[in-house]
Design an enzyme around this catalytic site. Structure first.
Site, short mmCIF file in Angstrom:
data_model
loop_
_atom_site.label_atom_id
_atom_site.label_comp_id
_atom_site.label_asym_id
_atom_site.label_seq_id
_atom_site.Cartn_x
_atom_site.Cartn_y
_atom_site.Cartn_z
N LYS A 1 -63.79 9.30 9.76
CA LYS A 1 -63.58 9.29 8.31
C LYS A 1 -62.33 8.45 8.01
CE LYS A 1 -64.40 12.60 4.69
NZ LYS A 1 -64.91 13.91 4.31
N GLU B 1 -73.22 27.94 -0.81
CA GLU B 1 -72.89 28.77 -1.96
C GLU B 1 -73.75 30.03 -2.03
OE1 GLU B 1 -73.29 25.47 -2.04
OE2 GLU B 1 -71.35 24.69 -2.70
N ARG C 1 -76.45 26.87 -7.85
CA ARG C 1 -77.52 27.09 -6.88
C ARG C 1 -77.52 28.52 -6.33
NH1 ARG C 1 -76.89 22.86 -2.07
NH2 ARG C 1 -77.56 21.51 -3.72
C1 LIG Z 1 -73.50 22.06 -3.32
C2 LIG Z 1 -72.23 21.32 -3.11
N1 LIG Z 1 -71.12 21.98 -2.72
C3 LIG Z 1 -69.97 21.31 -2.53
C4 LIG Z 1 -69.90 19.95 -2.74
C5 LIG Z 1 -68.58 19.22 -2.63
N2 LIG Z 1 -68.57 18.25 -1.53
C6 LIG Z 1 -68.77 16.96 -1.74
S1 LIG Z 1 -68.72 16.05 -0.35
C7 LIG Z 1 -68.38 17.42 0.58
C8 LIG Z 1 -68.17 17.29 2.06
C9 LIG Z 1 -69.29 16.60 2.71
O1 LIG Z 1 -69.02 16.43 4.06
P1 LIG Z 1 -69.98 15.52 4.93
O2 LIG Z 1 -71.38 15.75 4.55
O3 LIG Z 1 -69.64 15.73 6.36
O4 LIG Z 1 -69.63 14.05 4.48
P2 LIG Z 1 -68.31 13.20 4.78
O5 LIG Z 1 -67.58 13.13 3.48
O6 LIG Z 1 -67.53 13.87 5.85
O7 LIG Z 1 -68.78 11.87 5.19
C10 LIG Z 1 -68.32 18.56 -0.21
C11 LIG Z 1 -68.00 19.90 0.26
C12 LIG Z 1 -71.08 19.31 -3.17
N3 LIG Z 1 -71.10 18.01 -3.45
N4 LIG Z 1 -72.23 20.01 -3.33
#
Ligand SMILES: Cc1ncc(C[n+]2csc(CCOP(=O)(O)OP(=O)(O)O)c2C)c(N)n1
Length: 625
Positions: free
Chosen positions: A279, A364, A392
């Site tokens: 990242k 969630e 959700r």
């Molecule tokens: C239902 C939901 N909960 C929380 C989020 C907030 N959120 C956005 S990106 C993320 C982390 C995603 O991590 P990953 O899939 O590993 O992607 P990376 O950013 O590490 O590439 C979160 C928790 C969301 N978008 N949707």
């Protein structure tokens, strides 16, 4: 180079030798734009090589590439005809920070909420088959998004269906902060499988030291590494679900990615490709602090420092601090988060009270039912989840929490317009799912003082409660803060005798300004700040309705199911005239943009509210005379 790439076809024509420079150019473009507009930096810097490889091997828009959550789609946008508009990223009327089918035919599916891409991919595959079409479907899902329950439902279904599809697991070991859960540990195990690493090192060092034939053998060994690794590194998880597993592969090695993608393109079965990325790759501050640069406001590229630090109080931090104090005397308080400990302001709890904060990942639904279980067992769980993501878990809130009247306190951050993240992130539906839930107490504080009071009231109750608030408190004067103290009663913020404007939560700020504008025109409008929405403060409401002056409501929320319609229902049931006008978001999805622009788009800013009240009041006077 970027200027000359209008479609994946242009990218395919490029010489492989140019791709490293192209990756550098893409990183620099993203860095410049995000440093000006804010956005999801670290995740995008991590998928540059992957996106280049995907677009050299596959051919969207015919082939469908679905980015889970979608926050890592900037590289894809740059390479699919949106370079010209990229500087408008996340700006009002500019390009969106998430995949947006209305924006481009290259975006096959709306995203913003996590863990949906594999389900959508399975759906596209089934549609493809039934309609006798022929295209590839690829889901790119992060290890963070993979903590969401929908992914398991989709993998389970896809694996048994044998549908040809490709799931790319982009494993950077991070969600927004460090990832959580057993699957994350499993991916780490696959990544660093000791046996394989030792064998690889051993063979390489032996071959290096054999004269003459050693070097050619080493080259042959390097070429065959993937096959040999499979003997030592056995995936159990994805294979058991019916997927063929490839990996782990270095996600910053474009050539290796292209090679694997080209190979799996011909397979007629579900495939998982496990890639390892970093990242923030290529920008030191983001590599060092990927959580900070996950979603970042405008910053200086040279130093990495944020340009403007907000002087406003964050509701989330206030709630976390207040609960930390309370937890010293009340051992029953425990916090539940769903991958948003930082965003909700509870990061400190991880250091200061690690035994009593549970981050369950992007889960969630699980978070809510788990909180119900904790309450059943005697704890007083506080679930800190964004308004939009809690959508959700509607069923879990209704059946598992409310039906059992369990004392779970929901802290719903980012209520109202979320700003540049757009339609999927606005918290505009919270009241419409909370208000119909029997026994749920609902608060919308306008200031931090009301928030902490609401927390205290809620924790004294023996049932569920929800407190909705945006990221930060408006700048109130001391005099206003004194008026806003009581969270249980509706507070008069400005006196007036011609009409009354009932405002919900922080939008009271606009109501106060509207009062000033109306006063200048000779209309005396009383302004209320309504914090406790359910039950309604009938002790304040009834005398007001009996006065018979025109009543207006103002809320940063969808009109249907919001405060105004709830109040209208009360008026109808108790034989009072309904409010004259409900200021709220009409029946539409609101795009991304600055909050002020969105307030004005929806007619909820002070000027628009005052103008409408003036028009309606004049109409009334004209009718009366
Ligand atoms: C239902 C939901 N909960 C929380 C989020 C907030 N959120 C956005 S990106 C993320 C982390 C995603 O991590 P990953 O899939 O590993 O992607 P990376 O950013 O590490 O590439 C979160 C928790 C969301 N978008 N949707």
């Amino acid at each position: 180079m970027l200027e000359r790439i209008h479609s994946p076809e242009d990218l395919k024509k490029m010489d492989p030798g140019q791709l490293e420079s192209l990756a550098g150019e893409i990183r620099s473009e993203i860095l410049q734009t995000v440093s000006r507009n804010g956005g999801h930096l670290a995740s995008n810097l991590g998928v540059v090589e992957l996106t280049i490889a995907l677009l050299r091997v596959f051919s969207p828009p015919e082939d469908k590439i679905l980015f889970d959550v979608g926050h890592q789609c900037y590289v894809y946008k740059l390479l699919t005809g949106r370079y010209d508009r990229f500087s408008t990223l996340r700006e009002w009327q500019g390009i969106s920070g998430f995949p947006q089918p209305q924006e481009s035919e290259y975006d096959p599916f709306t995203a913003g909420h996590a863990s949906t891409s594999i389900s959508a991919a399975v759906g596209l595959c089934r549609s493809r088959d039934l309609l006798h079409q022929d295209y590839h479907v690829i889901s790119v899902v992060g290890d963070g998004a993979l903590t969401g329950g929908m992914c398991y439902e989709a993998l389970n279904d896809a694996g048994s269906s044998k549908e040809p599809m490709i799931v790319i697991v982009n494993d950077n070991g991070m969600s927004i902060s460090g990832n959580t859960g057993a699957l994350s540990k499993y991916l780490t195990y696959m990544r660093v499988s000791k046996g394989w690493i030792n064998i690889k090192k051993g063979i390489s060092s032996v071959l290096e030291h054999i004269p003459l034939v050693g070097q050619p053998m080493l080259k042959a060994f390097t070429g065959a590494k993937d096959h040999i690794r499979n003997i030592f590194v056995h995936d159990k998880y994805f294979s058991a679900l019916g997927f063929r597993y490839f990996g782990p592969i270095d996600g910053h090695n474009e050539a290796a990615l292209e090679k694997t993608l080209t190979r799996v393109r011909t397979l007629r079965e579900p495939v998982v490709i496990h890639i390892i990325t970093q990242k923030g790759h290529g920008y030191q501050p983001a590599e060092n602090q990927p959580d900070v640069y996950h979603g970042i406001p405008p910053f200086y590229v040279e130093s990495g420092a944020v340009r403007r630090l907000s002087s406003k109080k964050s509701f989330g931090h206030e709630a976390a601090r207040h609960l930390l104090d309370k937890s010293e005397t009340d051992q029953r308080i425990a916090v539940v988060c769903a991958a948003m400990t930082d965003g909700t302001g509870f990061a400190d709890w991880k250091q200061r009270c690690p035994d009593r904060i549970f981050d369950v990942g992007i889960a969630e639904e699980h978070a809510v039912t788990m909180a119900a279980g904790m309450a059943k067992g005697g704890l007083r769980p506080v679930a800190a989840i964004y308004d939009t993501f809690l959508q959700r878990a509607y069923d879990q809130m209704l059946v598992d929490v409310c039906q059992q009247k369990l004392p779970v306190l929901f802290l719903m951050d980012r209520a109202g317009f979320s700003g540049p993240d757009g339609a999927t992130h606005h918290g505009l539906f919270g009241l419409s799912y909370l208000l119909p839930m029997p026994d749920m107490r609902v608060y919308c504080p306008a200031c931090a003082g009301q928030l902490t009071e609401a927390i205290d009231y809620a924790l004294r109750q023996d049932g569920p409660a929800a407190i909705r608030y945006p990221r930060s408190e408006p700048h109130w004067t001391e005099a206003d803060e004194a008026l806003l103290r009581d969270a249980e009663r509706w507070n008069v913020l400005r006196e007036g005798s011609d009409c009354a404007l009932l405002s919900v939560g922080t939008i009271a700020e606009e109501a106060v300004q509207a009062h000033g504008l109306l006063a200048g025109e000779g209309i005396s409008c009383r302004v209320y700040s309504c914090c406790r929405i359910k039950p309604l403060d009938t002790e304040t409401l009834e005398p007001l309705l009996k006065e018979g002056i025109p009543v207006f409501t103002l809320e940063e929320h969808q009109k249907t199911g919001g405060f105004g319609t709830y109040l209208t229902l009360y008026c109808q049931q108790h034989h009072f005239p309904a409010p004259v006008h409900l200021f709220a978001v009409e029946d539409r999805f609101v795009p991304h943009g600055d909050r002020r622009e969105l307030l004005s788009l929806c007619g909820l800013d002070a000027a628009a509210v005052a103008a409408s009240i003036r028009r309606l009041m004049n109409g009334k006077t004209e009718n009366h005379t």
